[in-house]
Design a protein around this motif. Sequence first.
Motif, PDB file in Angstrom:
ATOM      1  N   GLN A 181       0.847  -1.209   0.000  1.00 19.63           N
ATOM      2  CA  GLN A 181       0.000   0.000   0.000  1.00 19.63           C
ATOM      3  C   GLN A 181       0.877   1.252   0.000  1.00 19.63           C
ATOM      4  OE1 GLN A 181      -2.663  -0.145   3.451  1.00 19.63           O
ATOM      5  NE2 GLN A 181      -4.456  -0.322   2.128  1.00 19.63           N
ATOM      6  N   ALA A 182       1.954   1.225   0.810  1.00 19.41           N
ATOM      7  CA  ALA A 182       2.841   2.390   0.926  1.00 19.41           C
ATOM      8  C   ALA A 182       3.563   2.662  -0.393  1.00 19.41           C
ATOM      9  CB  ALA A 182       3.844   2.168   2.054  1.00 19.41           C
ATOM     10  N   ARG A 183       3.912   1.586  -1.122  1.00 19.35           N
ATOM     11  CA  ARG A 183       4.624   1.748  -2.399  1.00 19.35           C
ATOM     12  C   ARG A 183       3.671   2.043  -3.546  1.00 19.35           C
ATOM     13  NH1 ARG A 183       7.236  -2.899  -4.408  1.00 19.35           N
ATOM     14  NH2 ARG A 183       5.981  -4.142  -2.983  1.00 19.35           N
ATOM     15  N   GLY A 184       2.347   1.880  -3.279  1.00 19.56           N
ATOM     16  CA  GLY A 184       1.364   2.067  -4.342  1.00 19.56           C
ATOM     17  C   GLY A 184       1.271   0.869  -5.271  1.00 19.56           C
ATOM     18  N   ARG A 185       1.809  -0.279  -4.819  1.00 19.71           N
ATOM     19  CA  ARG A 185       1.712  -1.506  -5.642  1.00 19.71           C
ATOM     20  C   ARG A 185       1.357  -2.667  -4.723  1.00 19.71           C
ATOM     21  NH1 ARG A 185       6.538  -2.822  -9.668  1.00 19.71           N
ATOM     22  NH2 ARG A 185       5.516  -4.849  -9.524  1.00 19.71           N
ATOM     23  N   ILE A 186       0.083  -3.028  -4.680  1.00 24.45           N
ATOM     24  CA  ILE A 186      -0.323  -4.098  -3.775  1.00 24.45           C
ATOM     25  C   ILE A 186       0.282  -5.432  -4.240  1.00 24.45           C
ATOM     26  CG2 ILE A 186      -2.428  -3.028  -2.880  1.00 24.45           C
ATOM     27  CD1 ILE A 186      -4.004  -4.666  -4.963  1.00 24.45           C
ATOM     28  N   PRO A 187       0.696  -6.282  -3.276  1.00 25.90           N
ATOM     29  CA  PRO A 187       1.402  -7.524  -3.626  1.00 25.90           C
ATOM     30  C   PRO A 187       0.491  -8.598  -4.229  1.00 25.90           C
ATOM     31  CG  PRO A 187       1.099  -7.363  -1.233  1.00 25.90           C
ATOM     32  CD  PRO A 187       0.590  -6.076  -1.817  1.00 25.90           C
ATOM     33  N   TYR A 188      -0.806  -8.515  -3.977  1.00 25.19           N
ATOM     34  CA  TYR A 188      -1.773  -9.485  -4.533  1.00 25.19           C
ATOM     35  C   TYR A 188      -3.137  -8.839  -4.442  1.00 25.19           C
ATOM     36  CZ  TYR A 188      -0.864 -10.260   0.455  1.00 25.19           C
ATOM     37  OH  TYR A 188      -0.575 -10.064   1.781  1.00 25.19           O
ATOM     38  N   THR A 189      -4.038  -9.287  -5.297  1.00 27.24           N
ATOM     39  CA  THR A 189      -5.404  -8.749  -5.238  1.00 27.24           C
ATOM     40  C   THR A 189      -6.261  -9.693  -4.405  1.00 27.24           C
ATOM     41  OG1 THR A 189      -6.156  -9.976  -7.166  1.00 27.24           O
ATOM     42  CG2 THR A 189      -5.172  -7.795  -7.568  1.00 27.24           C
ATOM     43  N   ARG A 190      -7.428  -9.213  -4.011  1.00 23.53           N
ATOM     44  CA  ARG A 190      -8.336 -10.075  -3.244  1.00 23.53           C
ATOM     45  C   ARG A 190      -8.814 -11.241  -4.104  1.00 23.53           C
ATOM     46  NH1 ARG A 190      -9.597  -4.980  -1.953  1.00 23.53           N
ATOM     47  NH2 ARG A 190     -11.598  -4.910  -3.002  1.00 23.53           N
ATOM     48  N   ALA A 191      -8.992 -11.004  -5.404  1.00 25.56           N
ATOM     49  CA  ALA A 191      -9.398 -12.093  -6.303  1.00 25.56           C
ATOM     50  C   ALA A 191      -8.308 -13.170  -6.365  1.00 25.56           C
ATOM     51  CB  ALA A 191      -9.692 -11.538  -7.698  1.00 25.56           C
ATOM     52  N   GLU A 192      -7.032 -12.744  -6.382  1.00 27.88           N
ATOM     53  CA  GLU A 192      -5.928 -13.724  -6.391  1.00 27.88           C
ATOM     54  C   GLU A 192      -5.939 -14.570  -5.124  1.00 27.88           C
ATOM     55  OE1 GLU A 192      -2.807 -11.147  -9.119  1.00 27.88           O
ATOM     56  OE2 GLU A 192      -2.492 -11.272  -6.957  1.00 27.88           O
ATOM     57  N   LEU A 193      -6.209 -13.933  -3.992  1.00 25.44           N
ATOM     58  CA  LEU A 193      -6.260 -14.694  -2.734  1.00 25.44           C
ATOM     59  C   LEU A 193      -7.378 -15.736  -2.795  1.00 25.44           C
ATOM     60  CD1 LEU A 193      -5.729 -11.855  -0.082  1.00 25.44           C
ATOM     61  CD2 LEU A 193      -4.016 -13.438  -0.970  1.00 25.44           C
ATOM     62  N   LYS A 194      -8.517 -15.338  -3.368  1.00 25.54           N
ATOM     63  CA  LYS A 194      -9.625 -16.297  -3.499  1.00 25.54           C
ATOM     64  C   LYS A 194      -9.221 -17.467  -4.380  1.00 25.54           C
ATOM     65  CE  LYS A 194     -13.557 -13.112  -2.855  1.00 25.54           C
ATOM     66  NZ  LYS A 194     -14.259 -13.643  -1.696  1.00 25.54           N
ATOM     67  N   TRP A 195      -8.527 -17.193  -5.482  1.00 28.61           N
ATOM     68  CA  TRP A 195      -8.068 -18.263  -6.367  1.00 28.61           C
ATOM     69  C   TRP A 195      -7.158 -19.232  -5.612  1.00 28.61           C
ATOM     70  CZ3 TRP A 195      -9.145 -20.428 -10.904  1.00 28.61           C
ATOM     71  CH2 TRP A 195      -9.993 -19.714 -11.771  1.00 28.61           C
ATOM     72  N   ARG A 196      -6.250 -18.656  -4.801  1.00 37.57           N
ATOM     73  CA  ARG A 196      -5.297 -19.528  -4.092  1.00 37.57           C
ATOM     74  C   ARG A 196      -6.007 -20.413  -3.064  1.00 37.57           C
ATOM     75  NH1 ARG A 196      -0.300 -15.329  -2.836  1.00 37.57           N
ATOM     76  NH2 ARG A 196      -0.439 -14.228  -4.823  1.00 37.57           N
ATOM     77  N   VAL A 197      -7.086 -19.903  -2.448  1.00 38.49           N
ATOM     78  CA  VAL A 197      -7.786 -20.691  -1.423  1.00 38.49           C
ATOM     79  C   VAL A 197      -8.799 -21.644  -2.049  1.00 38.49           C
ATOM     80  CG1 VAL A 197      -9.324 -20.597   0.580  1.00 38.49           C
ATOM     81  CG2 VAL A 197      -7.481 -18.923   0.357  1.00 38.49           C
ATOM     82  N   TYR A 198      -9.620 -21.114  -2.993  1.00 36.83           N
ATOM     83  CA  TYR A 198     -10.762 -21.890  -3.490  1.00 36.83           C
ATOM     84  C   TYR A 198     -10.545 -22.497  -4.876  1.00 36.83           C
ATOM     85  CZ  TYR A 198     -12.811 -18.735   0.007  1.00 36.83           C
ATOM     86  OH  TYR A 198     -13.059 -18.002   1.135  1.00 36.83           O
ATOM     87  N   GLY A 199      -9.490 -22.051  -5.579  1.00 38.12           N
ATOM     88  CA  GLY A 199      -9.300 -22.522  -6.958  1.00 38.12           C
ATOM     89  C   GLY A 199     -10.250 -21.842  -7.929  1.00 38.12           C
ATOM     90  N   THR A 200     -10.961 -20.819  -7.468  1.00 44.37           N
ATOM     91  CA  THR A 200     -11.886 -20.037  -8.291  1.00 44.37           C
ATOM     92  C   THR A 200     -12.155 -18.745  -7.519  1.00 44.37           C
ATOM     93  OG1 THR A 200     -14.196 -19.842  -9.011  1.00 44.37           O
ATOM     94  CG2 THR A 200     -13.768 -21.400  -7.250  1.00 44.37           C
ATOM     95  N   ASP A 201     -12.585 -17.676  -8.209  1.00 38.52           N
ATOM     96  CA  ASP A 201     -12.936 -16.479  -7.427  1.00 38.52           C
ATOM     97  C   ASP A 201     -14.437 -16.409  -7.173  1.00 38.52           C
ATOM     98  OD1 ASP A 201     -13.681 -15.832  -9.959  1.00 38.52           O
ATOM     99  OD2 ASP A 201     -12.613 -13.920 -10.057  1.00 38.52           O
ATOM    100  N   ARG A 202     -15.169 -17.442  -7.636  1.00 41.64           N
ATOM    101  CA  ARG A 202     -16.603 -17.475  -7.350  1.00 41.64           C
ATOM    102  C   ARG A 202     -17.008 -18.849  -6.805  1.00 41.64           C
ATOM    103  NH1 ARG A 202     -20.006 -14.435 -11.899  1.00 41.64           N
ATOM    104  NH2 ARG A 202     -21.337 -14.127 -10.087  1.00 41.64           N
ATOM    105  N   PRO A 203     -16.548 -19.186  -5.597  1.00 40.22           N
ATOM    106  CA  PRO A 203     -16.852 -20.506  -5.047  1.00 40.22           C
ATOM    107  C   PRO A 203     -18.321 -20.627  -4.617  1.00 40.22           C
ATOM    108  CG  PRO A 203     -15.774 -19.159  -3.389  1.00 40.22           C
ATOM    109  CD  PRO A 203     -15.787 -18.349  -4.654  1.00 40.22           C
ATOM    110  N   THR A 204     -18.839 -21.837  -4.641  1.00 38.91           N
ATOM    111  CA  THR A 204     -20.158 -22.064  -4.034  1.00 38.91           C
ATOM    112  C   THR A 204     -19.971 -21.986  -2.525  1.00 38.91           C
ATOM    113  OG1 THR A 204     -19.782 -24.436  -3.815  1.00 38.91           O
ATOM    114  CG2 THR A 204     -20.829 -23.673  -5.869  1.00 38.91           C
ATOM    115  N   LEU A 205     -21.063 -21.797  -1.813  1.00 36.71           N
ATOM    116  CA  LEU A 205     -20.955 -21.688  -0.360  1.00 36.71           C
ATOM    117  C   LEU A 205     -20.368 -22.967   0.240  1.00 36.71           C
ATOM    118  CD1 LEU A 205     -21.405 -20.132   2.254  1.00 36.71           C
ATOM    119  CD2 LEU A 205     -23.758 -21.007   2.285  1.00 36.71           C
ATOM    120  N   ALA A 206     -20.824 -24.124  -0.252  1.00 39.89           N
ATOM    121  CA  ALA A 206     -20.343 -25.404   0.300  1.00 39.89           C
ATOM    122  C   ALA A 206     -18.832 -25.547   0.089  1.00 39.89           C
ATOM    123  CB  ALA A 206     -21.087 -26.564  -0.352  1.00 39.89           C
ATOM    124  N   HIS A 207     -18.349 -25.165  -1.099  1.00 34.89           N
ATOM    125  CA  HIS A 207     -16.919 -25.261  -1.403  1.00 34.89           C
ATOM    126  C   HIS A 207     -16.126 -24.261  -0.556  1.00 34.89           C
ATOM    127  CE1 HIS A 207     -13.341 -26.140  -3.665  1.00 34.89           C
ATOM    128  NE2 HIS A 207     -13.218 -24.893  -4.068  1.00 34.89           N
TER     129      HIS A 207
END
Length: 212
Positions: free
Chosen positions: A146-172
Amino acid sequence: MKLAILSESPADEMALRVLVEAVLGHPCQFLHPALRARGWPSVAQVMPAVIRHLHFNTDATGLVVVVDADDSVVHTAEHERPEYFHPQCRLCRLRAVFRQTVKRLPPSHGRERILRCIGVAVPAIEAWYLCGRDNSVSEAAWIEGQARGRIPYTRAELKWRVYGTDRPTLAHEIDCALREVARHRHDVRRLEYDFPGFSTLANDLRHWHAEK
Ligand SMILES: [Zn+2]
């Protein structure tokens, strides 16, 4: 100990139950907060009604509230000074709403007030889920970005890393969240170290224990 959890999704709530019990070191009974929220600012908006419900209609000991920071200002040690309040910090905002709500309530069910436990996931709860698995993800890395003005990852990327998709079903979403938090079931120190926004939540919980 009876607690209610207010967060941004039912999946978060399932994972937070595990983390709360990990901090306390014993099982808890979880009550439904009566209202659901969907993201920010909905959590802050429904919180006063949830507090009043728990205070008057239940014998809950406390309310656990967790939101994502998204792009807001991250809570730091500077914000912990007496009387300090940062209007763009969600932890400062939620603490203020909590304080203003409980201060007007008369004692009920043999207690003065319900206890406060608030955490903010930087930038999103998926970062907490990746703790101990992906070393590039931490609150410090986010703040530096944030301080450098270049975020290290996006929230969508974090979702991909956890769920394997950025639009998981609730059960998944629930399956993945529970799988990840299982790593911290017996020891939350790494999560606290990497994510001070989780540490504030853990400290509120420990403070309750000390009061008992
Ligand atoms: Zn703050």
